[in-house]
Design a protein around this motif. Sequence first.
Motif, short mmCIF file in Angstrom:
data_model
loop_
_atom_site.label_atom_id
_atom_site.label_comp_id
_atom_site.label_asym_id
_atom_site.label_seq_id
_atom_site.Cartn_x
_atom_site.Cartn_y
_atom_site.Cartn_z
N THR A 1 68.21 26.98 -12.63
CA THR A 1 69.56 27.26 -13.31
C THR A 1 70.46 27.40 -12.43
O THR A 1 70.78 27.96 -11.31
N VAL A 2 71.61 26.49 -12.88
CA VAL A 2 72.78 26.26 -12.16
C VAL A 2 73.94 26.93 -12.85
O VAL A 2 74.16 26.54 -13.81
N VAL A 3 74.42 27.68 -12.27
CA VAL A 3 75.73 28.41 -12.40
C VAL A 3 77.09 27.87 -12.08
O VAL A 3 77.27 27.67 -10.67
N THR B 1 74.20 20.89 -5.08
CA THR B 1 75.38 20.06 -5.64
C THR B 1 75.02 19.49 -6.85
O THR B 1 73.84 19.17 -7.30
N VAL B 2 75.96 19.39 -7.59
CA VAL B 2 75.85 18.50 -8.96
C VAL B 2 77.03 17.23 -8.86
O VAL B 2 78.08 17.87 -8.51
N THR B 3 76.73 16.31 -8.94
CA THR B 3 77.29 15.14 -8.76
C THR B 3 77.31 14.11 -9.98
O THR B 3 76.29 14.19 -10.89
N THR B 4 78.35 13.37 -10.18
CA THR B 4 78.19 12.26 -11.20
C THR B 4 78.65 10.93 -10.81
O THR B 4 79.17 10.80 -9.60
N PRO B 5 78.48 10.01 -11.37
CA PRO B 5 78.92 8.68 -10.94
C PRO B 5 80.48 8.39 -10.58
O PRO B 5 80.85 7.39 -10.22
N PHE B 6 81.31 9.32 -11.03
CA PHE B 6 82.55 9.11 -11.00
C PHE B 6 83.22 10.12 -9.65
O PHE B 6 84.20 10.63 -9.84
N GLN B 7 82.27 10.27 -8.79
CA GLN B 7 82.55 10.84 -7.58
C GLN B 7 83.03 12.65 -7.88
O GLN B 7 83.42 13.20 -6.93
N ASP B 8 82.65 13.20 -9.02
CA ASP B 8 82.70 14.48 -9.38
C ASP B 8 81.69 14.97 -8.38
O ASP B 8 80.56 14.68 -8.26
N PHE C 1 80.37 19.32 -7.60
CA PHE C 1 80.28 20.56 -7.87
C PHE C 1 79.32 21.34 -7.26
O PHE C 1 78.15 21.07 -7.17
N THR C 2 79.70 22.44 -6.11
CA THR C 2 78.65 23.13 -5.61
C THR C 2 78.42 24.27 -6.11
O THR C 2 79.31 25.08 -6.96
N PHE C 3 77.34 24.82 -6.07
CA PHE C 3 76.65 26.03 -6.66
C PHE C 3 75.98 27.04 -5.81
O PHE C 3 75.57 26.51 -4.71
#
Length: 202
Positions: free
Chosen positions: A112-114, A140-147, A149-151
Amino acid sequence: MEPVNQIDGRAYPFGQKNVDTDVIIPSHWLKTITREGLGRGAFETLRKDPDNLFDSAEFAGAPILIAGDNFGCGSSREHAAWALLDLGVRAVIAPSFSDIFSGNAFKNGIVTVVLPQDAIDRLIEVAQTQPIHVDLENQTVTTPFQDRFTFEIDAFRKTCLLGGLDEVGLTLARSDAIGAFESTVRADRPFLAKGTQVAAAA
């Protein structure tokens, strides 16, 4: 419990807030005596709509679910976590979770990622067409667009998820220490072992 670390793939861009456990798995599915097949009942009421997200060929087998605030509220049924797992979901990303649901998810190997709402909005946008990557070890949560996000996650839960350790697994990991303690007790207090044998024989 299967270890979990890197979770890659399409994500259901769900986003609804206050989704309770009755929506995740309706109560009539609680009569089952096995966890298998509960994925068929996951989000059953929503799946009555022929254009629903969960039966879309584009998102079939997606390992990630992106949800809104207070996901998993309502009853404490562990079937909600079982249903998600049977559906193929290994990570749920939301701004907040019900404490009980979060605990049940953890015990069944679901991360579960907040993340804040602006990150959720961006991930929902990306998930329409692209995969998402969840990295538990690096949080981390990342996307192919270099987004990126750390949790945050509880250190104990992270260790258990990475190692695939549920309560039984944690106990078995201490089997040497448990065995040594029992040997010491038998040697120091043999009357306790004798009493156990008498009780067992009775």
